[in-house]
Design an enzyme around this catalytic site. Structure first.
Site, short mmCIF file in Angstrom:
data_model
loop_
_atom_site.label_atom_id
_atom_site.label_comp_id
_atom_site.label_asym_id
_atom_site.label_seq_id
_atom_site.Cartn_x
_atom_site.Cartn_y
_atom_site.Cartn_z
N GLU A 1 -9.49 4.31 0.17
CA GLU A 1 -9.77 4.45 1.56
C GLU A 1 -8.61 5.43 2.06
O GLU A 1 -8.71 6.20 2.81
CB GLU A 1 -9.52 3.59 2.51
CG GLU A 1 -8.35 2.55 2.50
CD GLU A 1 -8.17 1.36 1.75
OE1 GLU A 1 -7.57 0.69 1.51
OE2 GLU A 1 -9.12 1.45 0.58
N ASN B 1 1.18 5.97 7.35
CA ASN B 1 -0.17 5.87 6.89
C ASN B 1 -0.43 4.17 7.28
O ASN B 1 -1.53 3.85 6.75
CB ASN B 1 -0.36 6.15 5.84
CG ASN B 1 -0.59 7.91 5.77
OD1 ASN B 1 -1.28 8.29 6.79
ND2 ASN B 1 -0.25 8.56 4.88
N HIS C 1 -17.72 -10.70 5.58
CA HIS C 1 -16.42 -10.05 5.89
C HIS C 1 -15.68 -10.82 7.13
O HIS C 1 -16.38 -10.99 8.00
CB HIS C 1 -16.66 -8.55 6.12
CG HIS C 1 -15.62 -7.91 6.59
ND1 HIS C 1 -15.03 -7.24 7.74
CD2 HIS C 1 -14.44 -7.42 5.72
CE1 HIS C 1 -13.82 -6.66 7.59
NE2 HIS C 1 -13.51 -6.90 6.54
N GLU D 1 0.71 -1.30 0.00
CA GLU D 1 -0.02 -0.04 0.04
C GLU D 1 0.74 1.39 0.09
O GLU D 1 0.68 2.18 0.76
CB GLU D 1 -0.97 -0.12 1.23
CG GLU D 1 -1.96 -1.24 0.99
CD GLU D 1 -3.03 -1.29 2.27
OE1 GLU D 1 -2.94 -0.39 3.16
OE2 GLU D 1 -3.94 -2.21 2.33
#
Length: 706
Positions: free
Chosen positions: A510, A197, A415, A176
């Site tokens: 996101e 992050n 989920h 990411e």
């Protein structure tokens, strides 16, 4: 139509050492544009050279291994046999970017043996396609070599120019990161260390993750990756900035000296290089999926490609929460009646998404935060046993929700956030997947946020590669498809296990809602389309209409125009595409939402109309069964004008086109919602259309056959 042509040539050779002048083995692509030459140097070390249209693109590059339980395997080799064969086949994707896939290559297999004790044997197999090469190592069963404890694999890719590189660091724990664009000689992966992050990250040296894409001054495009990653470690590529070279560097573990442990016989994943002279051909390539084994599951019609909505984006906006608000009482988490009333996965809220999906041609609803455990996993060192994957919160009636969804013709997407506690998840998978089967749920989004448990393992090491793949195989037994987040990278295994439907494996949507560095810049997705997307489907969660979301987070926003958000449903491929924004934002803009209602998710044909890596791309896809086409185009921070050629359309057909494009004043930051929608009934294969894209903008076109 399927056909196979096999022609075999055997050359028996007993060679203790040779030079390229004395002997060369060679295989070429079916169209003769790409060739691979193999030889042994004066020290009897194996190397290869790759040419594209008579130009050397990978110069003398050596092959070998280091072991913790044996001496290195790299020199004093001799060639025992070589075999050349040709293969031409056509297979069909049960779902995907296209229906028919041509698998046509020439293969060179070289059998090698050490010329001194312990006389270990191994093979190197090259497959040469029109769109690139794949090669792997094979270790046959042998008496004097039964177990390989691989300290590292030394596969070289020595390049012949200082390419422009589109790369992210060789992080052992996460993919990411934003991509950097530099010269190959300027790659500095260590500059990414300590990213604020990310939930987990480990970058041990100057290496890059794959796919990594290179563009040369002469127009040559290369993309390095791997295929069929099974029971092995993820391959990063260590960078030699001085000599312009990559060398394979496997992800390791803190718990063992070796990086891979295998019992013979075995083979490695394929090391792949896509080779083209233009950017669109990279996306149209099927090299990665072709290098995987055929479907092992048989009929997977129980999985239906779909669009979906769900309880997800609202949590990233802080409108609601994943946790219910249970409290720790006498060492146990209990519902004390003091829930904070911000919980998103309530029966009432999920029914609202079900109603909206049923009304708008959307097949699924994802529900995150439905099960107990969310209060106690973030920040806890020992996360084993936190989630149980079957117990809902008190305000989520799973019986009623699934009954209601079935009545409305909508499927609930399960989920499973594992919190990277792999032993807990492995133990509960049968129970969790059986629960899904009971309720008729055929898809689950899995998550692995945090440092891997057991401690010392990394997301991309052999331990986790096996965990991810075993999960896919286990899920298939219950007719469950996996959409993995914080995953191991895609390597084409969706061909072998078609219940591997999508995955994250990139810096997703996101980050626009909560990243401290301003979110994803406009250049992000025009890079992703030519890097990460080459590996396989992406669950990027497009479709954010409320670009600024000032009522929730004034300091964050999506850095695209609204038109680009629509275009992403075509540009970024996945068989599951989320309409990620809040229901109320779609209801406030029904004209723009019409494209999401109309756009397909399963394709018969894909055409990349134009593109430049990191700048812009336009893709057209033909929907299976309907014959309708959809086109999407996106650009980076630069505005541009593109001329679209519709020659891909059926020659004798007319289409009604609805065009969603940036308005004249559109800008990703200053005016992202400026959208112009026009309809015409005169589009055919002879049509040309000029479209202006704003800074950070895009366009989307639906072409409905008349």
């Amino acid at each position: 139509m399927k056909f196979r042509i096999l022609s075999l040539t055997f050359v028996a050779l007993i060679v203790s050492a040779c030079t390229s002048k004395e002997f060369v083995l060679e295989a070429t692509s079916p169209n003769s544009d790409i060739s691979v030459q193999f030889n042994l140097d004066k020290e009897a070390q194996a190397f290869y050279i790759t040419n594209f249209k008579s130009e050397v693109v990978i110069d003398t590059s050596y092959l070998g291994f280091e072991f913790t339980n044996a001496s290195p395997l790299k020199n004093d080799l001799k060639i025992l046999n070589s075999q050349i064969s040709t293969f031409n086949d056509t297979w069909q994707m049960p779902w995907g970017e296209q229906l028919d896939v041509v698998n046509n290559y020439n293969e060179l297999k070289i059998e090698l043996q050490e010329s001194k004790s312990p006389n270990r044997k191994f093979n190197i197999v090259f497959k040469v396609y029109n769109d690139g090469i794949g090669f792997r190592y094979e270790f046959p069963e042998q008496e004097n070599f039964t177990e390989a404890l691989i300290a590292d694999e030394h596969t070289q890719f020595n390049l012949t120019q200082d390419y422009k590189a589109f790369w992210q660091p060789g992080d052992w724990d996460i993919y990411e990161h934003l991509y950097s664009t530099t010269k190959l000689s300027e790659i500095n992966a260590l500059s990414y260390v300590g990213h604020v992050n990310l939930a987990q990250t480990y970058i041990p040296e100057n290496a890059v993750n794959t796919p990594v894409t290179l563009v040369g001054d002469n127009g040559i495009h290369l993309s390095f990756h791997e295929a069929a990653l099974v029971d092995y470690s993820d391959m990063t590529l260590k960078v030699d900035t001085e000599n312009l070279s990559f060398t394979s560097n496997l992800v390791g573990s803190e718990n063992t000296e070796y990086k891979v442990r295998r019992t013979l016989p075995f083979h490695t994943p394929w090391r792949t290089v896509q080779i083209t002279d233009n950017a669109p051909a990279l996306i149209e390539s099927n090299l990665i999926v072709n290098l995987n084994e055929p479907n092992k599951l048989g009929d997977v019609s129980w999985f239906k490609p779909m669009k979906y909505t769900g309880v997800w984006w609202e949590m990233h906006l802080d409108k609601s929460s994943w946790d219910y608000g249970m409290e720790l009482v006498d060492g146990q988490w209990k519902d004390t009646g003091k829930a904070h009333r911000r919980h998103g996965a309530t029966t009432e809220n999920v029914k609202r998404f079900i109603d909206f999906s049923a009304e708008n041609n959307i097949g699924g609803v994802l529900v995150e935060g439905w099960n107990t455990g969310w209060e106690r996993w973030i920040g806890f060192e020992d996360r084993e046993g936190v989630f149980d994957f079957i117990t809902p919160y008190p305000d989520y009636d799973i019986d009623e929700v699934t009954r209601y969804a079935k009545e409305k013709g909508v499927q609930i997407i399960m989920h499973h956030e594992t919190s990277a506690a792999t032993e807990t998840y492995t133990k509960q998978q049968d129970t969790a997947f059986a629960l899904m089967q009971h309720y008729g749920m055929n898809a689950v989004k899995t998550g692995y946020v945090g440092k891997i448990l057991p401690k010392g393992e990394y997301h991309h090491g052999q331990y986790m590669v096996n965990h991810y793949n075993n999960t896919v195989e286990k899920a298939a037994k219950y007719q469950v498809a996996i959409n993995a987040h914080e995953p191991i990278k895609a390597t084409g295994l969706r061909r072998t296990y078609p219940n591997t439907i999508s995955r994250e494996g990139l810096r997703g949507q996101e980050f626009n809602a909560w990243a401290e560095d301003g979110g994803n810049p406009p250049e992000h997705l025009p890079i992703v389309a030519f890097t990460r997307m080459l590996a396989g489907p992406i669950d990027f969660t497009p479709g954010i209409f409320n670009i600024k979301f000032d009522e929730y987070k004034k300091n964050n926003q999506v850095n695209t125009t609204l038109a680009q958000q629509l275009a992403l449903y075509v540009v970024i491929y996945s068989p599951v595409q989320m309409a990620a924004d809040l229901v109320e934002h779609y209801e406030a803009n029904p004209e723009a939402f019409q494209f999401i209602k109309d756009v397909g998710v399963d394709w018969e044909t894909t055409k990349v109309i134009n593109g430049v890596v990191g700048d812009y791309v336009t893709i057209a896809r033909k929907e299976r069964n309907s014959g309708n086409w959809f086109v999407g185009g996106i650009t980076d921070e630069n505005s541009r004008t593109l001329t679209l050629d519709f020659s891909f359309l059926d020659a004798d057909a007319n289409y009604t086109a609805t065009i969603y494009k940036d308005g004249v004043n559109a800008h990703w930051d200053e005016n992202p919602l400026d959208l112009e929608i026009t309809t015409t009934t005169t589009i055919d294969a002879q049509t040309e259309l000029v479209i202006n894209l704003a800074e950070g903008g895009g366009f989307a076109i639906s072409l409905i056959k008349n």
